[in-house]
Write an enzyme that holds these catalytic residues in place. Sequence first.
Site, short mmCIF file in Angstrom:
data_model
loop_
_atom_site.label_atom_id
_atom_site.label_comp_id
_atom_site.label_asym_id
_atom_site.label_seq_id
_atom_site.Cartn_x
_atom_site.Cartn_y
_atom_site.Cartn_z
N ASP A 67 45.74 44.51 53.80
CA ASP A 67 44.29 44.44 53.93
C ASP A 67 43.86 44.51 55.40
O ASP A 67 44.44 43.81 56.24
CB ASP A 67 43.86 43.09 53.32
CG ASP A 67 42.37 42.96 53.16
OD1 ASP A 67 41.80 43.67 52.32
OD2 ASP A 67 41.77 42.13 53.87
N ASP A 90 48.98 42.63 47.45
CA ASP A 90 48.00 42.76 48.51
C ASP A 90 48.34 41.72 49.58
O ASP A 90 48.57 40.56 49.25
CB ASP A 90 46.60 42.49 47.94
CG ASP A 90 45.53 43.35 48.57
OD1 ASP A 90 45.45 43.36 49.82
OD2 ASP A 90 44.77 44.00 47.84
N ASP A 132 38.57 32.43 29.10
CA ASP A 132 37.68 31.76 30.07
C ASP A 132 36.80 32.77 30.82
O ASP A 132 36.07 32.41 31.74
CB ASP A 132 38.49 30.90 31.06
CG ASP A 132 39.37 31.73 31.98
OD1 ASP A 132 39.46 32.97 31.76
OD2 ASP A 132 39.98 31.15 32.90
N ASP A 177 43.53 37.57 34.05
CA ASP A 177 44.62 36.73 34.55
C ASP A 177 45.96 37.45 34.41
O ASP A 177 46.04 38.55 33.87
CB ASP A 177 44.63 35.39 33.79
CG ASP A 177 44.45 35.60 32.29
OD1 ASP A 177 45.25 36.36 31.72
OD2 ASP A 177 43.51 35.02 31.69
N HIS A 186 38.66 48.92 44.61
CA HIS A 186 37.76 47.81 44.26
C HIS A 186 36.59 47.68 45.24
O HIS A 186 35.72 46.83 45.04
CB HIS A 186 38.56 46.51 44.24
CG HIS A 186 39.11 46.18 45.59
ND1 HIS A 186 40.11 46.92 46.20
CD2 HIS A 186 38.79 45.22 46.48
CE1 HIS A 186 40.37 46.42 47.39
NE2 HIS A 186 39.58 45.38 47.59
N ASP A 187 36.57 48.47 46.31
CA ASP A 187 35.48 48.38 47.29
C ASP A 187 34.50 49.54 47.19
O ASP A 187 33.50 49.57 47.91
CB ASP A 187 36.05 48.39 48.72
CG ASP A 187 36.83 47.12 49.04
OD1 ASP A 187 36.51 46.07 48.46
OD2 ASP A 187 37.75 47.19 49.86
N ASN A 222 42.95 34.14 27.99
CA ASN A 222 42.67 32.81 27.42
C ASN A 222 41.19 32.52 27.20
O ASN A 222 40.80 31.38 27.00
CB ASN A 222 43.30 31.72 28.30
CG ASN A 222 42.71 31.72 29.70
OD1 ASN A 222 41.94 32.63 30.05
ND2 ASN A 222 43.05 30.73 30.48
N ASP A 234 41.56 39.35 30.17
CA ASP A 234 41.52 37.89 30.10
C ASP A 234 42.32 37.43 28.88
O ASP A 234 41.98 37.77 27.75
CB ASP A 234 40.06 37.44 30.00
CG ASP A 234 39.93 35.95 29.76
OD1 ASP A 234 40.89 35.22 30.08
OD2 ASP A 234 38.88 35.52 29.24
C1 GLC Z 1 39.28 44.70 52.55
C2 GLC Z 1 39.25 44.48 51.07
C3 GLC Z 1 37.92 43.94 50.69
C4 GLC Z 1 37.73 42.61 51.41
C5 GLC Z 1 37.96 42.75 52.91
C6 GLC Z 1 38.15 41.40 53.54
O1 GLC Z 1 38.37 45.65 52.97
O2 GLC Z 1 39.58 45.67 50.40
O3 GLC Z 1 37.76 43.79 49.31
O4 GLC Z 1 36.45 42.13 51.18
O5 GLC Z 1 39.10 43.49 53.21
O6 GLC Z 1 39.36 40.84 53.16
CA CA Z 2 41.56 33.99 31.90
#
Ligand code: GLC
Ligand code: CA
Length: 554
Positions: A202, A98, A25, A29, A326-327, A23, A21
């Site tokens: 995705d 993405d 908040d 970013d 991230h999942d 700034n 981050d």
């Molecule tokens: C993919 C992404 C996930 C998102 C889902 C819907 O699985 O990796 O984070 O929630 O698609 O877009």
């Molecule tokens: Ca920020």
Amino acid sequence: MKNRWYKDAVVYQIYPRSFCDSNGDGIGDIKGITSKIEYLKDLGINAVWLSPVYKSPNKDNGYDISDYRDIMDEFGTLDDFKEMLEKFHKNGIKVIMDLVVNHTSDQHKWFQESKKSKDNPYRDYYIWRKGRGKDGKKPPNNWTSRFMGPAWEYDEASGEFYMHLFAKGQPDLNWNNPKVRQEVADICNYWFEMGVDGFRCDVLTYISKPDDLPDGKFNLGLIGDEHFTIGPNYHKYIKELNEKSWSKYDSFIVAEAIGTGLKDAVALTDENNKELDSLFHFDLANVDAILQFIPKKVDLVKFKKIINDRQNLPATTWNSNYYENHDQPRSLPRLADGGDLMEAGKMLAVSLLMIKGTPFIYQGEELGMTNCAFKKEEMIDVMATQIMGMFHKISPLLDNWAYKVMLKRARDHARTPMQWNGSENGGFTTGKPWMVVNPNYTEINAEKEQSDENSLLNFYKKVIHFKLGNEIAINGNYIEYLKKNKNLFVFERRLENKSLFVICNFKNKDIKFALPEEINYKNCELKISNNKDAGKLESCVLKPYETRIYELEY
Ligand code: GLC
Ligand code: CA
């Protein structure tokens, strides 16, 4: 087999909201990312994948896009993005975006128009259907959202339902409409023209749905997959997109391929098909779970078989390898066996980077960031909250059980802010972070590891440096040894008379290694190990989580 840049890439995934981050908040970013390019260069990676940075109301943290051509307010401006892109490129780092085009946000202007009336020109951008039952209030079919509950939302104004395979704020696009497909190609070309180098697509395997939308079968708690996973026109639409956009640039296109198996991998990625370059499968992601959610211990023999099967796909396909994103919950502790997790991390790094394909490292994985001991209300992701909410509705007696399951599986684990240093909030922000920081930042953080010669971070640097540009690591054939061994993962990468021989002890205890008889090398050099006393390649006892890479000459 074509030589393309991504075959010699190590990709680092950034989840911008939680990276840095700039700034105060509390939200990561673009300027924050730019400020860390030095760090990434020093790590040695040569490509990044950015989770979505487009305009979004953040029902699903950017995976619900309301404008594909602009940057989310919280993340900065398009100029910030261009500046970041230029700096990445100056430092020899490619940038993969993405691409979320199975669905948009319900705030996207296409959907806002689509909702206005049945004869609006954008109506057919989405999947609208009449309901069933006397009053038409029963969903058009029995498909479920991947986040639980029906995949349909009723719209009072028009008396019809729209489809959403994810949250109701993520209406599915109608790919059967050629205008939608043209929009997607235009979006890709817009970013390519700006200079981006590729896309991670995705849930791409969900884009094509049959027109008649038949009811589906119950499968792992969800309904409908068999109809929309690689649906009837999937290949046609992807070939078209490849032709109109992807093939015009020297790009890397890798798709998230939920619900696909080994055979599908060839159909989806064979370079002769002119569709995708590569895909992410989910077989390893589920290796420590029953029915995706109920945690179980990793069976190494199964784990190795999954890798082996993929490694032996035809040479006209290309693997993308990952343990984390991230999942997924963190690989530490998921794939480790207790004990010294930093040593486990080193062993995992070698296994991930030395198998054939493009490795993806997720932010913090190089530091050994772990799962977090969340309180219930600290898990704020749409998946965790919807699942816990659903079980609560069935019975409040299930609350505690659902909480415990989420403590192992929630996506929130991967999303705690990056741990830069030992100062408050791990140096991620000077403000109040958007979600809890894992309190172990005082122990696990980049600054501390930079200055420790034996840290996981410095080990990652060595392995990345060793891998990039190494012909054997890029193109060597994969040969697995000791397949039935429950503790060791042993493989070789062969190229003519040379090879890399890799040993990984997945267990937190001493394990005997017997040199396979077929290994009769002329020369042997130890290249990398987390055991400073490791000798030449021969039968031996390996330390807990010990790993070694040898270069052999035959
Ligand atoms: C993919 C992404 C996930 C998102 C889902 C819907 O699985 O990796 O984070 O929630 O698609 O877009
Ligand atoms: Ca920020």
